[in-house]
Design an enzyme around this catalytic site. Structure first.
Site, PDB file in Angstrom:
ATOM      1  N   SER A  31      35.221 -23.569 151.168  1.00  0.00           N
ATOM      2  CA  SER A  31      34.355 -24.051 150.024  1.00  0.00           C
ATOM      3  C   SER A  31      32.886 -23.370 150.105  1.00  0.00           C
ATOM      4  O   SER A  31      32.196 -23.809 149.461  1.00  0.00           O
ATOM      5  CB  SER A  31      34.320 -25.617 150.782  1.00  0.00           C
ATOM      6  OG  SER A  31      33.731 -25.508 151.927  1.00  0.00           O
ATOM      7  N   ASN A 118      32.483 -33.132 159.861  1.00  0.00           N
ATOM      8  CA  ASN A 118      33.353 -34.170 159.394  1.00  0.00           C
ATOM      9  C   ASN A 118      32.185 -35.009 158.869  1.00  0.00           C
ATOM     10  O   ASN A 118      31.064 -35.470 157.998  1.00  0.00           O
ATOM     11  CB  ASN A 118      34.189 -34.899 160.074  1.00  0.00           C
ATOM     12  CG  ASN A 118      35.499 -34.118 159.613  1.00  0.00           C
ATOM     13  OD1 ASN A 118      35.656 -33.318 159.172  1.00  0.00           O
ATOM     14  ND2 ASN A 118      36.465 -35.234 160.011  1.00  0.00           N
ATOM     15  N   THR A 163      22.266 -52.897 111.576  1.00  0.00           N
ATOM     16  CA  THR A 163      23.469 -52.882 112.580  1.00  0.00           C
ATOM     17  C   THR A 163      24.414 -52.142 111.532  1.00  0.00           C
ATOM     18  O   THR A 163      24.660 -52.538 110.269  1.00  0.00           O
ATOM     19  CB  THR A 163      23.360 -54.487 112.749  1.00  0.00           C
ATOM     20  OG1 THR A 163      23.744 -55.239 111.460  1.00  0.00           O
ATOM     21  CG2 THR A 163      22.297 -55.127 113.242  1.00  0.00           C
ATOM     22  N   HIS A 164      25.707 -52.320 112.384  1.00  0.00           N
ATOM     23  CA  HIS A 164      26.786 -51.658 111.843  1.00  0.00           C
ATOM     24  C   HIS A 164      26.214 -50.260 110.918  1.00  0.00           C
ATOM     25  O   HIS A 164      27.260 -49.626 109.288  1.00  0.00           O
ATOM     26  CB  HIS A 164      27.524 -52.583 110.886  1.00  0.00           C
ATOM     27  CG  HIS A 164      27.597 -53.783 111.514  1.00  0.00           C
ATOM     28  ND1 HIS A 164      29.293 -54.155 112.527  1.00  0.00           N
ATOM     29  CD2 HIS A 164      26.794 -54.929 111.536  1.00  0.00           C
ATOM     30  CE1 HIS A 164      28.683 -55.503 112.830  1.00  0.00           C
ATOM     31  NE2 HIS A 164      27.319 -55.943 111.836  1.00  0.00           N
ATOM     32  N   SER A 285      22.969 -21.174 111.501  1.00  0.00           N
ATOM     33  CA  SER A 285      23.994 -21.248 111.732  1.00  0.00           C
ATOM     34  C   SER A 285      23.971 -19.574 111.061  1.00  0.00           C
ATOM     35  O   SER A 285      23.475 -18.415 110.424  1.00  0.00           O
ATOM     36  CB  SER A 285      24.199 -21.477 109.646  1.00  0.00           C
ATOM     37  OG  SER A 285      25.914 -20.895 109.957  1.00  0.00           O
ATOM     38  N   LYS A 291      21.083 -23.826 107.644  1.00  0.00           N
ATOM     39  CA  LYS A 291      21.296 -24.394 107.871  1.00  0.00           C
ATOM     40  C   LYS A 291      20.176 -24.089 109.505  1.00  0.00           C
ATOM     41  O   LYS A 291      19.819 -23.437 109.694  1.00  0.00           O
ATOM     42  CB  LYS A 291      22.535 -23.842 108.649  1.00  0.00           C
ATOM     43  CG  LYS A 291      23.754 -24.637 107.898  1.00  0.00           C
ATOM     44  CD  LYS A 291      23.936 -25.905 107.651  1.00  0.00           C
ATOM     45  CE  LYS A 291      24.218 -26.636 108.449  1.00  0.00           C
ATOM     46  NZ  LYS A 291      25.146 -26.251 109.517  1.00  0.00           N
ATOM     47  N   ASN A 293      19.744 -26.633 112.650  1.00  0.00           N
ATOM     48  CA  ASN A 293      21.356 -27.229 113.381  1.00  0.00           C
ATOM     49  C   ASN A 293      20.828 -28.056 114.747  1.00  0.00           C
ATOM     50  O   ASN A 293      19.583 -27.046 115.586  1.00  0.00           O
ATOM     51  CB  ASN A 293      22.409 -26.571 114.220  1.00  0.00           C
ATOM     52  CG  ASN A 293      23.188 -26.174 112.926  1.00  0.00           C
ATOM     53  OD1 ASN A 293      23.435 -26.370 112.334  1.00  0.00           O
ATOM     54  ND2 ASN A 293      23.842 -24.966 113.494  1.00  0.00           N
ATOM     55  N   GLU A 298      23.094 -32.342 120.417  1.00  0.00           N
ATOM     56  CA  GLU A 298      24.156 -32.075 120.193  1.00  0.00           C
ATOM     57  C   GLU A 298      25.174 -31.527 122.070  1.00  0.00           C
ATOM     58  O   GLU A 298      26.205 -32.345 121.744  1.00  0.00           O
ATOM     59  CB  GLU A 298      25.071 -31.300 118.962  1.00  0.00           C
ATOM     60  CG  GLU A 298      24.711 -32.243 118.099  1.00  0.00           C
ATOM     61  CD  GLU A 298      25.084 -30.700 116.671  1.00  0.00           C
ATOM     62  OE1 GLU A 298      25.944 -30.439 116.391  1.00  0.00           O
ATOM     63  OE2 GLU A 298      24.159 -29.791 116.392  1.00  0.00           O
ATOM     64  N   LYS A 333      32.690 -32.063 145.741  1.00  0.00           N
ATOM     65  CA  LYS A 333      30.970 -30.233 145.349  1.00  0.00           C
ATOM     66  C   LYS A 333      30.876 -30.603 144.371  1.00  0.00           C
ATOM     67  O   LYS A 333      29.796 -31.192 144.194  1.00  0.00           O
ATOM     68  CB  LYS A 333      30.640 -29.540 147.222  1.00  0.00           C
ATOM     69  CG  LYS A 333      30.642 -30.219 148.332  1.00  0.00           C
ATOM     70  CD  LYS A 333      31.307 -29.542 149.757  1.00  0.00           C
ATOM     71  CE  LYS A 333      30.543 -29.991 150.464  1.00  0.00           C
ATOM     72  NZ  LYS A 333      32.462 -31.100 150.567  1.00  0.00           N
TER      73      LYS A 333
HETATM   74  N1  ARG Z   1      33.985 -27.960 154.354  1.00  0.00           N
HETATM   75  C1  ARG Z   1      34.042 -29.278 154.907  1.00  0.00           C
HETATM   76  C2  ARG Z   1      34.153 -30.351 153.715  1.00  0.00           C
HETATM   77  O1  ARG Z   1      33.409 -29.804 152.640  1.00  0.00           O
HETATM   78  C3  ARG Z   1      34.026 -29.225 155.525  1.00  0.00           C
HETATM   79  C4  ARG Z   1      34.512 -30.630 156.837  1.00  0.00           C
HETATM   80  C5  ARG Z   1      35.571 -30.196 157.100  1.00  0.00           C
HETATM   81  N2  ARG Z   1      36.217 -30.564 158.450  1.00  0.00           N
HETATM   82  C6  ARG Z   1      37.549 -30.007 158.726  1.00  0.00           C
HETATM   83  N3  ARG Z   1      38.065 -31.550 159.592  1.00  0.00           N
HETATM   84  N4  ARG Z   1      38.374 -29.462 158.027  1.00  0.00           N
HETATM   85  O2  ARG Z   1      34.523 -30.979 153.838  1.00  0.00           O
END
Ligand code: ARG
Length: 466
Positions: A31, A118, A163-164, A285, A291, A293, A298, A333
């Site tokens: 990650s 964790n 309204t509407h 455009s 145009k 825009n 948007e 994340k």
């Molecule tokens: N990269 C992990 C996460 O984002 C961190 C926690 C990993 N924990 C584990 N027991 N593999 O959740």
């Protein structure tokens, strides 16, 4: 994945394994390509954890000193772009820990005492969301200030309230804008309320069941500015409801901005011709030379879709997970980071765009005089003369029908004709049917009259500064 995430060897947990991890699996499970954004929070959390361990005599003062110096150097390396992130070390936490050990030796290996990734990642995530809440509130205040400034210029600018999408009753442009002040005010309140639930410390929960060391969680909570500690270790490491809630609040905020965007787009169209948006917020455009825009509104409308999508992604991520931590949570994340980035960019550009809006008062006024916008006022006058409202409604409907057939306004019908519809109608009543009169008779709290709106604007300014 970019080159900065280079490969090396030996996973943190390789002791239990008899063959190296497959390269694709390594990349699939890593990650660090996105959670490097948590680095600053990870270091903050580690320092607080180490300080507590030293105070509790779990590590020595020298070890604490080494850890602090090492982490401070790592912070500098990350900020300057010199830090070498590696997918071999999976995530932000292990990358930092490995570098720390490289820098300070065995003391670096002690940092992870009484802690698991964790509770570490849950802490980082809460620190991140807490900062995003503060940032969003600040940016909403700026948006609101610019909205109030625009409203201030238009407390007497008449526009048709719809309204509407049909002309309903005259309103002031300021009153219309102030509706969005109220919506975003509630968004701020929601963010502040959410902060109570976010600002609780997970560290100390370990992998799921706490730790055998004599930790002091309140010490860590205080050092990191948390209001309290998560009260159940299983819950602390596994739930991401605080991140989901942030995205939900963000989705509502984006929804409000999307509605205003839709209106700006309509108002800017030649058919409405109510407003101009400064050129710097528009594009042309490549084919049609005429145009201009409204790209920014948007895109705000469009980006609301992706934030809504992130809410659903996170809810779906969470719904089937047994307690406690599962690797699924690593997927929390990107939706969260993207939501925060979208909210940030949208608020900055929107606030700026508000300063570049000019109003075609004549077009707004002309649109108000079409469509019998003061018909309700006429019915109200008849009620004051003794007709029950339902009867008055019917009388005015007949007058509207007759004027529509003649393609004119009620005030253009002759008094004789109007008296045939209802003898209670007189010239004075007709003279009271201008949009200005309609507005000025609605000066109660929450009304559209200029003094009511001025009061709302001044209350708004006070609220921002309170
Ligand atoms: N990269 C992990 C996460 O984002 C961190 C926690 C990993 N924990 C584990 N027991 N593999 O959740």
């Amino acid at each position: 994945m970019s080159d900065k995430f280079k490969n090396s060897t030996l996973e943190a947990w390789s002791g239990r394994f008899s063959e190296p991890v497959n390269e694709l699996v390594k990349r699939y499970t890593a990650s660090v390509g996105f959670d490097y954004k948590l680095a600053e929070y990870d270091i903050q959390g580690s320092i607080a954890h180490a300080e507590m361990m030293s105070a509790q005599q779990i590590i020595s003062d020298e070890e604490l000193q080494g850890i602090k110096e090492g982490l401070s150097q790592i912070k500098t390396e990350i900020q300057s772009g010199d830090f070498k992130w590696s997918v071999d070390y999976e995530d932000v936490h292990l990358n930092i820990e490995y570098r720390l050990t490289e820098l300070i030796g065995d003391a670096g290996k002690k940092l992870h005492t009484a802690r698991s990734r964790n509770d570490q990642v849950a802490t980082d995530m809460r620190l991140y969301v807490r900062d995003q809440i503060d940032l969003a509130i600040k940016l909403i205040y700026q948006f609101q200030t610019n909205l109030l400034n625009l409203a201030d210029l238009h407390t007497r600018t008449v526009m048709p309230g719809l309204t509407h999408l049909q002309v309903a009753q005259p309103i002031t442009f300021a009153h219309h804008l102030m509706a969005y002040f109220e919506m975003t005010k509630r968004d701020v309140e929601r963010l502040k309320d959410l902060n109570k639930r976010v600002n609780q410390l997970p560290l100390g929960s370990g992998a799921l069941a706490g730790t055998t060391f004599s930790i002091d969680r309140l010490h860590v909570a205080k050092a990191l500015g948390f209001n309290g500690v998560c009260e159940n270790s299983l819950d602390a490491v596994s739930d991401r409801d605080f991140a989901i809630e942030y995205c939900m609040v963000a989705a509502l905020l984006m929804t409000h901005l999307s509605r205003l965007s839709e209106e700006l787009i309509l108002w800017m169209s030649p058919q409405f011709n109510f407003i101009e948006i400064a050129d710097r917020f528009c594009t042309g455009s490549s084919m049609m030379p005429q145009k201009k825009n409204p790209d920014v509104p948007e895109l705000v409308r469009g980006k609301t879709g992706r934030v809504n999508g992130h809410v659903v992604a996170l809810l779906t991520l969470m719904k089937g997970q047994p307690l406690a931590y599962n690797k699924d949570n690593q997927e929390d994340k990107e939706p969260l980071f993207d939501t925060a980035q979208t909210v940030h960019d949208t608020l900055v550009v929107f606030a700026d765009m508000l300063t570049g809006i000019s109003v075609n008062k004549d077009s707004m006024y002309a649109a108000t005089t079409k469509g019998f916008a003061t018909a309700t006022d006429m019915a109200d006058h008849l009620v004051r003369k003794g007709l029950p409202f339902r009867g008055a409604h019917e009388v005015v409907a007949k007058a509207v029908k007759s004027a529509s057939q003649k393609k004119c306004d009620i005030s253009d019908l002759s008094i004789k004709e109007l008296k045939l519809i209802c003898p209670l109608i007189d010239e004075k009543m007709i003279s009271l049917l201008s949009p200005e009169k309609a507005l000025e008779s609605r000066n109660h709290i929450g009304g559209t009259g200029s003094s009511a709106v001025k009061a709302a604007i001044s209350n708004g300014r006070k609220w921002i500064n309170s």
